[in-house]
Design a protein around this motif. Structure first.
Motif, PDB file in Angstrom:
ATOM      1  N   ALA A   1      -1.549   1.226   2.247  1.00 42.56           N
ATOM      2  CA  ALA A   1      -0.608   2.219   3.246  1.00 42.56           C
ATOM      3  C   ALA A   1      -1.572   2.812   4.349  1.00 42.56           C
ATOM      4  O   ALA A   1      -2.563   3.329   4.024  1.00 42.56           O
TER       5      ALA A   1
ATOM      6  N   LYS B   1       3.795  -0.249   4.618  1.00 40.07           N
ATOM      7  CA  LYS B   1       3.882   1.152   3.982  1.00 40.07           C
ATOM      8  C   LYS B   1       3.093   2.005   4.904  1.00 40.07           C
ATOM      9  O   LYS B   1       1.814   1.744   5.220  1.00 40.07           O
TER      10      LYS B   1
ATOM     11  N   GLU C   1       7.742   0.982   5.751  1.00 37.74           N
ATOM     12  CA  GLU C   1       8.639   1.914   4.675  1.00 37.74           C
ATOM     13  C   GLU C   1       7.756   3.195   4.971  1.00 37.74           C
ATOM     14  O   GLU C   1       6.368   3.121   4.469  1.00 37.74           O
TER      15      GLU C   1
ATOM     16  N   LEU D   1       6.462   6.285   3.580  1.00 38.67           N
ATOM     17  CA  LEU D   1       6.248   6.870   2.334  1.00 38.67           C
ATOM     18  C   LEU D   1       6.666   8.442   2.438  1.00 38.67           C
ATOM     19  O   LEU D   1       7.090   9.115   1.797  1.00 38.67           O
TER      20      LEU D   1
END
Length: 533
Positions: free
Chosen positions: A6, A139, A166, A168
């Protein structure tokens, strides 16, 4: 430990930065030209492709109507707000009204929401990371100014979704900087993060212990930054030129962009060298068609007088943060500077005078936020991570009451996540529904606060005025975003909503934007993933 990756993205007003943890260490990711900082700028080309970043910034003068910058100052705002009116007066691109009083940008006959513009910057950061790492990235942790309200946070999260990420966590920029500062150190300190970016100013006070980062207070101004310093130089240049030639360069948007570019360079030069020699060749023509140049010299003393009131505004915010934390400046152990404008001697000297200590050296103010964001992203994927982060809500949360007033439900600088309830009663006999309006701000007058949204609650027992009790519960999550529910205390009838009206994008709008963004080709990037090394 998961093999997932990420990234951390500092989505800035002027510049953005992307970072990742590799071999246990945070690092800023360069693009293919070795650049670490990327202009938060989007230029729509005639062939339908889009330039993003430093290449797009070069188009501000060549194609000002089709090049969007400083969009972060508009994200999550209503069209009728003062900030949007100010932007309309100075920005060369067209700002129009969308549904629900939302702000839209119009380029080449197409309209774009602010989350869509920010999504293109995030998509570029994603592409930079994927090219460097040789794998798909899905992410991210994305940072925002600590003083962003729920509208602005929701719009930023929407931008992440549109970009194919996405999100987080939405992480406050000063908190992110403190994470980067505290990484790998065994410190026990109270620190202030003084974060002056291109468009926003925040200050946060944190208590850092071993693997624990607790925000004690935060305060800010979401319309104060380096851009305002540039504006002062632009005004000075334009008025001096007007006095000498009787020509007002501000009446022409092409001239205005040349002025802006010259002002930004002058700000940097005067900070580095103590003086700036300014030259804009061929900036305009006089009444006889003669091409004219703009020449001027800006001294450090002139610049300091020009911007001192802006600097003083930052310390009013510092006063507020210290008061909320119940601390004095002398009780602060360290001061961290964040944001490019903090390189200016007037800022560094003023901060030193206010806090009576030298700001910390050796911290890159342009990169520290992205580094902290990637550390948080890495920790969120690692089940064994020991970093414990306690943040606060920057603004009080309120509910609208009769007569145009509001009642506070959650106090600003309350640690999050949190949920809190308050019981209200119906205001008239036989009432079948109530309209619940949710606000953020510090005034008991609704018109002086930011309305996050509203929803109707019905299905409760019908009775006399004041007889039916309705419990309204606010929940603020770790992203600083708000959920609201209402419940009839007697019957248990309940409704819940997530306040997402504010970004101006419905779920249908978001899905449409995701599909449209997939079709946009970022100039300079292949649409295919790079081969995995």
């Amino acid at each position: 430990m998961s093999d997932e990756i990420a990234i951390g993205v500092d989505l800035g007003t002027s510049y953005s930065c992307v970072a990742v943890v590799q071999d246990g260490q945070p690092m800023v990711i360069p693009n293919e030209w070795g650049e670490l900082n990327h202009a938060s700028c989007v230029s729509f080309l005639d062939d339908g492709s889009v330039l993003v970043g430093n290449a797009a910034k070069k188009n501000i003068i060549a194609a000002p109507e089709a090049t969007v910058y400083s969009a972060k100052r508009l994200i999550g705002r209503y069209f009728f707000s003062d900030e949007v009116k100010k932007a309309q007066a100075v920005m060369p691109y067209t700002i129009v009204e969308g549904d629900n009083n939302a702000v839209r940008i119009q380029v080449h006959g197409q309209t774009y929401s602010l989350p869509e513009i920010s999504a293109l910057v995030l998509k570029e950061m994603k592409a930079v990371a994927e090219t460097y790492l040789g794998r798909e990235i899905t992410k991210a942790v994305v940072t925002v100014p600590a003083y962003f309200n729920d509208n602005q946070r929701q719009a930023t999260k929407d931008a992440g979704r549109i970009a194919g990420l996405e999100v987080l966590r939405i992480l406050n920029e000063p908190t992110s900087a403190a994470l980067a500062y505290g990484f790998g150190r065994d410190v026990n300190q109270r620190v202030v993060v003084y974060d002056l970016g291109g468009g926003t100013f925040d200050v946060s006070i944190l208590e850092i212990g071993k693997d624990v980062f607790e925000v004690l207070s935060t305060a800010g101004d979401t319309y104060l930054g380096g851009d305002d310093f540039d504006d002062r130089i632009m005004t000075w240049l334009a008025e001096d030129f007007l006095a000498k030639t009787r020509l007002d360069l501000r009446q022409n948007k092409y001239c205005l962009q040349m002025l802006k570019d010259a002002a930004e360079r002058a700000k940097i030069d005067v900070g580095q060298k103590g003086t700036a020699d300014i030259l804009c060749q061929g900036i305009c023509q006089d009444a006889n068609g003669n091409v004219m140049d703009l020449r001027n010299t800006l001294s450090n003393d002139q610049f300091n007088r020009m911007v001192m009131d802006l600097v003083q505004r930052t310390f009013k915010v510092c006063d507020e943060a210290l008061q909320s934390a119940r601390l004095s400046a002398s009780e602060i152990d360290a001061v961290i500077l964040v944001g490019g404008p903090t390189r200016l001697p007037i800022i560094r000297n003023s901060v030193k005078h206010y806090f009576q200590k030298e700001p910390l050296e050796g911290i890159n103010p342009d990169q520290v936020v992205a580094l902290g964001a990637c550390l948080q992203a890495h920790a969120l994927l690692d089940a064994h991570a020991e970093t414990f982060l306690v943040d606060v809500t920057p603004l009080s949360l309120r509910i609208g009451t009769v007569g145009g007033y509001t009642e506070k439900v959650i106090e600003k600088n309350t640690p999050v996540p949190i949920d809190r309830s308050k019981t209200f009663t119906t205001s008239r006999d036989g009432q079948e529904k109530v309209k619940i309006r949710v606000y953020q701000g510090e005034s008991n007058r609704a018109e002086e606060c930011e309305m996050l949204g509203e929803f109707e609650f019905s299905g409760f027992r019908i009775g006399y005025r004041g007889d039916v009790k309705i419990e309204v519960t606010f929940e603020i999550d770790t992203n600083g975003m708000v959920n609201v529910s209402a419940c009839d205390v007697e019957t248990g009838q309940k409704t819940t909503t997530t306040l997402t009206l504010s970004s101006g994008m419905s779920e249908t709008d978001i899905q449409r934007s995701i599909d449209a963004t997939r079709q946009i080709q970022l100039a300079g990037h292949s649409s295919d993933l790079p081969s995995v090394a």
